[in-house]
Design a protein around this motif. Sequence first.
Motif, PDB file in Angstrom:
ATOM      1  N   CYS A  54       6.265 -20.704  37.753  1.00  0.00           N
ATOM      2  CA  CYS A  54       5.303 -21.807  37.787  1.00  0.00           C
ATOM      3  C   CYS A  54       5.628 -22.789  38.911  1.00  0.00           C
ATOM      4  O   CYS A  54       6.722 -22.757  39.483  1.00  0.00           O
ATOM      5  CB  CYS A  54       5.333 -22.540  36.439  1.00  0.00           C
ATOM      6  N   CYS A  55       4.694 -23.663  39.208  1.00  0.00           N
ATOM      7  CA  CYS A  55       4.862 -24.779  40.144  1.00  0.00           C
ATOM      8  C   CYS A  55       5.150 -24.355  41.579  1.00  0.00           C
ATOM      9  O   CYS A  55       5.823 -25.068  42.326  1.00  0.00           O
ATOM     10  CB  CYS A  55       5.965 -25.724  39.663  1.00  0.00           C
ATOM     11  N   VAL A  64      -1.218 -11.625  36.245  1.00  0.00           N
ATOM     12  CA  VAL A  64      -1.174 -12.761  35.316  1.00  0.00           C
ATOM     13  C   VAL A  64      -0.702 -12.347  33.925  1.00  0.00           C
ATOM     14  O   VAL A  64      -0.093 -13.153  33.220  1.00  0.00           O
ATOM     15  CB  VAL A  64      -2.534 -13.490  35.223  1.00  0.00           C
ATOM     16  N   ASN A  69       3.542 -18.235  31.462  1.00  0.00           N
ATOM     17  CA  ASN A  69       2.480 -19.114  30.993  1.00  0.00           C
ATOM     18  C   ASN A  69       2.799 -20.524  31.499  1.00  0.00           C
ATOM     19  O   ASN A  69       3.742 -21.158  31.044  1.00  0.00           O
ATOM     20  CB  ASN A  69       2.406 -19.091  29.469  1.00  0.00           C
ATOM     21  N   CYS A  70       2.002 -21.009  32.407  1.00  0.00           N
ATOM     22  CA  CYS A  70       2.261 -22.308  33.039  1.00  0.00           C
ATOM     23  C   CYS A  70       1.378 -23.417  32.480  1.00  0.00           C
ATOM     24  O   CYS A  70       1.284 -24.499  33.068  1.00  0.00           O
ATOM     25  CB  CYS A  70       2.046 -22.189  34.549  1.00  0.00           C
ATOM     26  N   ALA A  71       0.745 -23.181  31.335  1.00  0.00           N
ATOM     27  CA  ALA A  71      -0.199 -24.137  30.765  1.00  0.00           C
ATOM     28  C   ALA A  71       0.446 -25.483  30.431  1.00  0.00           C
ATOM     29  O   ALA A  71      -0.141 -26.523  30.675  1.00  0.00           O
ATOM     30  CB  ALA A  71      -0.855 -23.539  29.524  1.00  0.00           C
ATOM     31  N   ASN A  72       1.645 -25.500  29.873  1.00  0.00           N
ATOM     32  CA  ASN A  72       2.277 -26.750  29.456  1.00  0.00           C
ATOM     33  C   ASN A  72       3.474 -27.120  30.330  1.00  0.00           C
ATOM     34  O   ASN A  72       4.328 -27.896  29.906  1.00  0.00           O
ATOM     35  CB  ASN A  72       2.712 -26.652  27.991  1.00  0.00           C
ATOM     36  N   ARG A  74       5.235 -28.994  33.417  1.00  0.00           N
ATOM     37  CA  ARG A  74       5.060 -30.156  34.278  1.00  0.00           C
ATOM     38  C   ARG A  74       5.844 -29.908  35.565  1.00  0.00           C
ATOM     39  O   ARG A  74       7.056 -29.675  35.531  1.00  0.00           O
ATOM     40  CB  ARG A  74       5.568 -31.403  33.585  1.00  0.00           C
ATOM     41  N   CYS A  75       5.154 -29.944  36.682  1.00  0.00           N
ATOM     42  CA  CYS A  75       5.767 -29.646  37.979  1.00  0.00           C
ATOM     43  C   CYS A  75       6.306 -30.917  38.625  1.00  0.00           C
ATOM     44  O   CYS A  75       5.735 -32.001  38.483  1.00  0.00           O
ATOM     45  CB  CYS A  75       4.748 -28.992  38.908  1.00  0.00           C
TER      46      CYS A  75
END
Length: 104
Positions: A54-55, A64, A69-72, A74-75
Amino acid sequence: MRRTRSVPLAALVLGAVLAGSAGCGPIEGDFGITPEPLSNRVCYEDADCMGNACCGEGTNPTHVQDGPNCANVRCSGTCPVNGIDCGRCLVICRDSRCEAACSG
């Protein structure tokens, strides 16, 4: 009566072929190392693909369904030098596989 000088057709054709092929050759450039895909799943569009983290911290392209899973998540806004999503590469679907298209 004036005589005009004519050039044989074969000479014109040969000149055109030589002139056209003078600038042609393989394009060479150092675009760096293209990251290897991690997933062998079939993709249908670019949205089917993502980085493996993620990020923008991913280092390899993946499908995918195999990615995080990058839904929650924070970057922090930072980006590693070898990250594929931070401007060096785009994760795309090419020939039904997720790949990275890198610019160098």
